[in-house]
Design a protein around this motif. Structure first.
Motif, PDB file in Angstrom:
ATOM      1  N   VAL A   1       0.812  -1.215   0.000  1.00 34.63           N
ATOM      2  CA  VAL A   1       0.000   0.000   0.000  1.00 34.63           C
ATOM      3  C   VAL A   1       0.849   1.270   0.000  1.00 34.63           C
ATOM      4  O   VAL A   1       0.569   2.216  -0.741  1.00 34.63           O
ATOM      5  N   ARG A   2       1.873   1.310   0.836  1.00 37.46           N
ATOM      6  CA  ARG A   2       2.685   2.534   0.956  1.00 37.46           C
ATOM      7  C   ARG A   2       3.309   2.915  -0.378  1.00 37.46           C
ATOM      8  O   ARG A   2       3.177   4.058  -0.831  1.00 37.46           O
ATOM      9  N   ALA A   3       3.961   1.959  -1.013  1.00 36.99           N
ATOM     10  CA  ALA A   3       4.581   2.229  -2.311  1.00 36.99           C
ATOM     11  C   ALA A   3       3.527   2.558  -3.353  1.00 36.99           C
ATOM     12  O   ALA A   3       3.715   3.441  -4.203  1.00 36.99           O
ATOM     13  N   GLY A   4       2.398   1.858  -3.295  1.00 37.22           N
ATOM     14  CA  GLY A   4       1.328   2.110  -4.251  1.00 37.22           C
ATOM     15  C   GLY A   4       0.777   3.518  -4.133  1.00 37.22           C
ATOM     16  O   GLY A   4       0.570   4.209  -5.134  1.00 37.22           O
ATOM     17  N   LEU A   5       0.538   3.961  -2.896  1.00 35.13           N
ATOM     18  CA  LEU A   5      -0.003   5.305  -2.690  1.00 35.13           C
ATOM     19  C   LEU A   5       0.997   6.379  -3.106  1.00 35.13           C
ATOM     20  O   LEU A   5       0.623   7.379  -3.735  1.00 35.13           O
ATOM     21  N   MET A   6       2.254   6.188  -2.747  1.00 35.29           N
ATOM     22  CA  MET A   6       3.285   7.160  -3.129  1.00 35.29           C
ATOM     23  C   MET A   6       3.338   7.310  -4.654  1.00 35.29           C
ATOM     24  O   MET A   6       3.374   8.428  -5.189  1.00 35.29           O
ATOM     25  N   THR A   7       3.361   6.180  -5.345  1.00 32.18           N
ATOM     26  CA  THR A   7       3.449   6.208  -6.804  1.00 32.18           C
ATOM     27  C   THR A   7       2.191   6.809  -7.423  1.00 32.18           C
ATOM     28  O   THR A   7       2.268   7.620  -8.348  1.00 32.18           O
ATOM     29  N   ALA A   8       1.038   6.419  -6.902  1.00 34.49           N
ATOM     30  CA  ALA A   8      -0.219   6.909  -7.460  1.00 34.49           C
ATOM     31  C   ALA A   8      -0.384   8.415  -7.245  1.00 34.49           C
ATOM     32  O   ALA A   8      -0.877   9.128  -8.127  1.00 34.49           O
ATOM     33  N   ILE A   9       0.019   8.906  -6.082  1.00 39.46           N
ATOM     34  CA  ILE A   9      -0.078  10.346  -5.826  1.00 39.46           C
ATOM     35  C   ILE A   9       0.872  11.117  -6.734  1.00 39.46           C
ATOM     36  O   ILE A   9       0.520  12.171  -7.282  1.00 39.46           O
ATOM     37  N   ALA A  10       2.080  10.587  -6.911  1.00 45.54           N
ATOM     38  CA  ALA A  10       3.022  11.233  -7.833  1.00 45.54           C
ATOM     39  C   ALA A  10       2.449  11.257  -9.245  1.00 45.54           C
ATOM     40  O   ALA A  10       2.582  12.250  -9.975  1.00 45.54           O
TER      41      ALA A  10
END
Length: 225
Positions: free
Chosen positions: A99-108
């Motif tokens: 989730v953490r990596a997914g959210l970071m990437t998606a927000i970017a």
């Protein structure tokens, strides 16, 4: 202060905002900061930050998603489109790395979409349409490592984006509902569901094909080796 980053433009459709050079620069810096933060965040909870491999694959996913977002199978009149599986490439990062990596990437990715194709009526609308809606694709990481996790994660990510797109359509674009003899909530449900649902169904059908399953397994092995 707002005029330093975006200037208002008024036409027959109302007032929107066009980003200035300072606005574009600020968004680029924020996007870079998010990716850099992903490299270091997590030490306080005894989890490593992004590895070099994760950062590279995340950057590649953003790049491929951006390219495929320009390949539109259907373009809606008030924004939104059915693209060539662009949401899938962002959801892959959550599925691979959590989730953490997914959210970071998606927000970017949301910031990048804002830079490339901005439609700004107000700050709240900008946040909901770009940061929250695209950022929700990172929820795909909830099913990281589970059986059929890619499809389940993809569906959750798209539903997350649908939720925020629905809110935006109801709150900020509900004035157009009367043109279709609908209430604002129904209009937003139908409008956003049309293009997001169409792309989701197309993507799931493709993911269910045996050759694609094999390719996705090979990609995951490469990304998580």
């Amino acid at each position: 202060m707002l005029n330093f980053f975006a200037v208002p433009i008024t036409d027959e459709w109302g007032t929107t905002y066009q980003l200035t050079t300072a606005g574009y620069t600020a968004l680029v810096l924020i996007m870079i900061a998010i990716l850099l933060l992903a490299c270091y965040i997590g030490g306080s909870v005894k989890k490593p930050g992004f590895s070099t491999r994760q950062l590279v694959f995340s950057a590649m996913a953003i790049a491929v998603a951006t390219v495929t977002s320009f390949i539109k199978l259907l373009d809606m009149p008030m924004g939104g489109s059915v693209t060539l599986l662009s949401m899938l490439f962002i959801c892959l990062i959550g599925y691979w790395y959590g989730v953490r990596a997914g959210l970071m990437t998606a927000i970017a990715y949301g910031f990048l979409q804002l830079i490339i194709d901005p439609y700004i009526m107000s700050l709240p609308q900008m946040l909901v349409d770009y940061i929250f809606a695209f950022g929700a694709l990172g929820l795909s990481g909830v099913f990281s490592g589970s059986k059929n996790g890619l499809i389940k994660g993809y569906v959750l990510g798209v539903l997350g984006r649908y939720f925020f797109s629905f809110l935006s359509g109801m709150i900020f674009f509900g004035i157009y509902a009367a043109d279709y003899n609908m209430s604002a909530p129904v209009y937003s449900l139908v409008y956003n569901g049309a293009y997001l649902g169409a792309e989701a169904v197309l993507t799931i059908v493709i993911l269910a094909l045996p050759p694609i399953k094999k390719v996705m397994g090979q990609l995951k092995a490469m990304a998580t080796a």
